[in-house]
Design an enzyme around this catalytic site. Structure first.
Site, PDB file in Angstrom:
ATOM      1  CG  ASP A 195      11.057  -8.275   2.795  1.00  0.00           C
ATOM      2  OD1 ASP A 195      11.230  -7.050   2.629  1.00  0.00           O
ATOM      3  OD2 ASP A 195      10.573  -9.026   1.932  1.00  0.00           O
ATOM      4  CB  SER A 249       6.340  -8.669  -3.305  1.00  0.00           C
ATOM      5  OG  SER A 249       7.191  -9.502  -4.042  1.00  0.00           O
ATOM      6  CG  HIS A 286      10.905  -7.076  -1.431  1.00  0.00           C
ATOM      7  ND1 HIS A 286      10.238  -7.909  -0.555  1.00  0.00           N
ATOM      8  CD2 HIS A 286      10.346  -7.300  -2.643  1.00  0.00           C
ATOM      9  CE1 HIS A 286       9.335  -8.610  -1.214  1.00  0.00           C
ATOM     10  NE2 HIS A 286       9.372  -8.267  -2.481  1.00  0.00           N
TER      11      HIS A 286
END
Length: 816
Positions: free
Chosen positions: A309, A387, A256
């Protein structure tokens, strides 16, 4: 490790003057722009760009942060600038020339330059600096050119940046500079005031106590400035090792973080390593180096329950300068880690560490769920900018990458989720573009773990090895196994057929054997990276058969030799090993010693092999329990020895020495001039705590570990040959070995009159302990051997029999 900051002299002077700003350290060639030392005038082209609507961007960011989406910090202002259509050229007296261009964008905290084409010819140098010339990047040269033509500079502080390009009169090639965008930075911790803290107040600096044991792993974690279309974002990721240990710069993050990024965008990502504070309490820090550009190798979408992911990149460069990055290790095991940490850059801030003390739990099949714990400093969590960051297990291996979650400083007990490394491995798809496996295990070793390694990855692959003590036991006896594997070991899998337990993952397990027989032992390390099997290694004999073994053999590590282990310039009188554990043995029948150096072998010099109790002051050697004088001429010397123990000097005592407690075994060194011996040992730290002792000139004993001695943790290559008291059963087996005639002139016959000892092997030694290799043998029947001593001198010889029922010794006399 002492940190090395890539700053030119100008910046050092500025810091000394008390000025404070982040030091951006993209690896360049140093130097000074011509305009800093020459009067080139101020009449240069200035391009003023329209600033974006920062308030509108901030409103969008508030909504995104509530959803814990990517942390945006910049907006691209598109341009079309080249040396051909903008800037000012100035001719220099030396035949070279300079091109300068200033770009402004009002209100920016910083400006980053994005290049569609970036090719510096040989002889060319490019510099960037801010308005007051306190921040300088470069020089960028031909060595900076990457395989693609896109490039991006670290951001320049403030709302004005000047590019200055110099080329000599002997330039080779053409300059290609096409500036197609300026990254307008409107928020970023790199450009906040020192008193501000970009991330939440609960976050914990990597230099706090929580990070003390993670100082290697942190060197692989980097802050990423991401370009996706016209927006710039912040994420985190880590370099990861592969099973070839070859320093391929694979970089793991989250899908992402890259969704929507083109190959051209990826070439303009900037990876900042070493962005951290110098202390636990500091709120600002400095980059140590940055790398521009990457190529996508594998990815998997952010679809919890079906995709994990995952994003695997390969950095476009390994130009780390003096920075020493760490390629983090990983585990693809599916078992949940009991505790560990996450290392990350929340809100793009200096490096932080968050700790978990309760086991990870499954969040569907694709992700781990973690609850962060309060620690001594605070209660670290994650934020936007974290992230893609790695989560480590308690073996310091990456087991996942951050997808998101709901933890905040005001909700520290809410969970976060990480895409599982085990799912990244090969569960997201069938092609290499959806798996980590083809890239991180290129030779298909099948390893389930891979240890980390520091750049430039000159370490060797791990090699499995072990020892057991003792290797011959009676029924119900215990063998203590020691892992002697080399390299970085992240996991162990032992196999003990015939033992209890039959398997183990401990470092140094102990195993009980309850059935007579010979048994293999196998150790597999790092999930299959290497395996060592010792065949028929453990011999289990009936109770009371008087088994024997050589204690301490083999020593851990590599045998070496040193002046420490002889008389040396201090006139040391003796050397010994301290033996505190010797169960189940009762007496010493002899000693194996690896003498690595001798002199005066033809002379009359002697040394003495001795055994002492430990009743001296502080547990030092005291009373001699037994000894034997050994002529130096009889000593087998190796430089250094890598041979089997049978090639060492073996000294048999005239009578067995009974042992009832801890003891010392060693050598009283010769003191006559010209008579010298040195004993082999392992290296410092390879036996810890060390067991070597020495007696100084004057009679006082000191441990090698003592501050007054060598301060070394090691063991000498001195191996006592210890045995259990033989019961009637042991005496029975010993009596089943017949050697005749005694004495003999040449031929000796050996009969093995029991099935338990029929498959014996043997070795012959003279009375000084030297192995005799020239004796021929042949089988007369299944249990009868003929030994020919015709090449041996008259004397007494000792035959060592190794049998499944134990170890036995017989003597023969050769008299002609």
């Amino acid at each position: 490790m002492k940190k090395s900051y890539l700053l030119i002299t100008l910046l050092v002077v500025l810091f000394a003057a008390g000025l404070s700003f982040s030091s951006f350290a993209q690896v360049g060639n140093g130097g000074t722009p011509p305009s800093f030392t020459q009067n080139l005038g101020d009449d240069i082209d200035v391009i003023t760009l329209p600033a974006p609507d920062v308030q509108a961007l901030q409103r969008e960011d508030e909504i995104a942060e509530q959803e814990k989406e990517l942390y945006r910090f910049g907006k691209v202002i598109w341009t079309d600038l080249t040396p051909e259509n903008s800037g000012t050229w100035t001719e220099l007296p030396d035949g070279g020339r300079v091109w300068r261009l200033t770009i402004k964008a009002e209100g920016a905290l910083g400006l980053g330059v994005l290049y569609k084409h970036f090719q510096i010819p040989y002889g060319g140098k490019l510099y960037l600096y801010n308005k007051d010339k306190k921040q300088l990047l470069g020089a960028y040269s031909n060595a900076t050119n990457l395989k693609g033509e896109e490039f991006a500079n670290e951001a320049i502080r403030g709302d004005e940046v000047t590019l200055e390009y110099y080329e000599s009169g002997k330039i080779l090639g053409d300059l290609k500079l096409y500036i197609h965008g300026i990254n307008y930075i409107y928020r970023s911790p790199a450009f906040t005031l020192e008193s501000e803290k970009a991330s939440g107040a609960c976050e914990v600096n990597i230099q706090c106590p929580e990070g003390a044991t993670w100082q290697d792993e942190k060197k692989g974690v980097a802050r990423i400035e991401i370009l996706i279309g016209g927006d710039s974002y912040l994420c985190t990721g880590s370099l990861v090792n592969n099973t070839s240990n070859n320093c391929t710069p694979y970089f793991l993050s989250a899908y992402h973080c890259s969704e929507g990024a083109s190959a051209s965008d990826l070439n303009q990502w900037v990876f900042y390593f070493g962005y951290e504070a110098s202390t636990c309490a500091a709120t600002t820090g400095y980059y140590q180096v940055s790398i521009t550009g990457a190529t996508k190798k594998a990815e998997a979408a952010n679809t919890v329950g079906s995709k994990s992911d995952m994003l695997l990149l390969q950095l476009n460069s390994t130009s780390f300068g003096t920075y020493v990055p760490y390629y983090n290790g990983w585990s693809k095991a599916t078992t949940a880690s009991a505790n560990g940490v996450g290392i990350h850059h929340p809100a793009g801030d200096i490096k932080k560490i968050s700790t978990y003390t309760s086991a990870l739990t499954n969040y569907y099949t694709t992700h781990w769920q973690v609850i962060w714990a309060a620690t001594v400093t605070d209660h670290g969590v994650t934020e936007g900018g974290s992230s893609g960051s790695p989560i480590f297990n308690n073996s310091s291996l990456v087991v996942g990458t951050l997808t998101g979650g709901s933890s905040y400083c005001d909700a520290p007990n809410d969970p976060d989720i990480y895409g599982k490394f085990s799912y990244h491995w090969e569960s997201n798809g069938t092609t290499s573009a959806a798996q980590l496996k083809p890239w991180l295990d290129p030779s298909s070793t099948g390893a389930t773990t891979c240890p980390g390694i520091a750049y430039p990855c000159t370490g060797t692959s791990p090699v499995a090895n072990f020892s057991g003590t003792p290797t011959t036991v009676t029924v119900g006896g215990t063998v203590a196994f020691t892992d002697l594997s080399t390299g970085t070991i992240t996991s162990r899998s032992w196999s003990f057929p015939g033992g209890t337990p039959t398997s183990s993952t401990a470092t140094n397990p102990s195993v009980v054997y309850n059935t007579v027989g010979d048994y293999n032992v196998t150790l597999t390390i790092n999930g299959g990276a290497d395996t060592e099997t010792k065949t028929n290694y453990i011999h289990v004999v009936p109770a009371g058969t008087g088994g024997c073994d050589e204690l301490l053999y083999p020593l851990a590590g590599t045998m070496t030799y040193s002046y420490m282990n002889g008389n040396n310039s201090y006139s040391d009188e003796a050397k010994a090993n301290y033996i505190s554990s010797f169960s189940p043995y009762d007496y010493i029948q002899g000693v194996y010693i690896d003498f690595c150096f001798t002199t005066n072998n033809t002379g009359s010099g002697n040394c003495t092999v001795a055994v002492w109790d430990d009743n001296g002051t502080g547990g030092a050697p005291n009373t001699v329990l037994g000894q034997k004088v050994v002529p130096i001429s009889s000593i087998v010397a190796n430089l250094p020895s890598t041979e089997d123990i049978a090639d060492f000097t073996y000294v048999e005592f005239a009578s067995p020495i009974d042992i009832t407690g801890p003891f010392y075994v060693g050598v009283i060194l010769p003191t006559t001039a010209g008579d010298t011996v040195i004993i082999t040992s392992n290296a410092d730290g390879e036996t810890s705590p060390g067991i070597a002792w020495e007696r100084w000139d004057g009679g006082a004993w000191y441990a090698y570990t003592d501050a007054s001695s060598w301060e070394q943790n090691l063991a000498l290559a001195i191996f006592p040959d210890m045995c259990e008291d033989a019961s009637s059963a042991g005496e029975f087996f010993a009596n089943q070995i017949s050697v005749y005639p005694v004495p003999s002139t040449d031929i000796v016959f050996v009969e093995l009159n029991n099935d338990m000892i029929k498959d014996a092997s043997f070795e012959v030694f003279d009375s000084f302990g030297r192995k005799i290799d020239g004796i021929s043998s042949k089988n007369i029947t299944d249990n009868k051997l003929q030994l020919n001593f015709n090449s041996c001198a008259d004397g007494i010889y000792i035959i060592h029999f190794n049998t499944p029922a134990g170890k036995f010794i017989k003597k023969v006399s050769i008299i002609r």
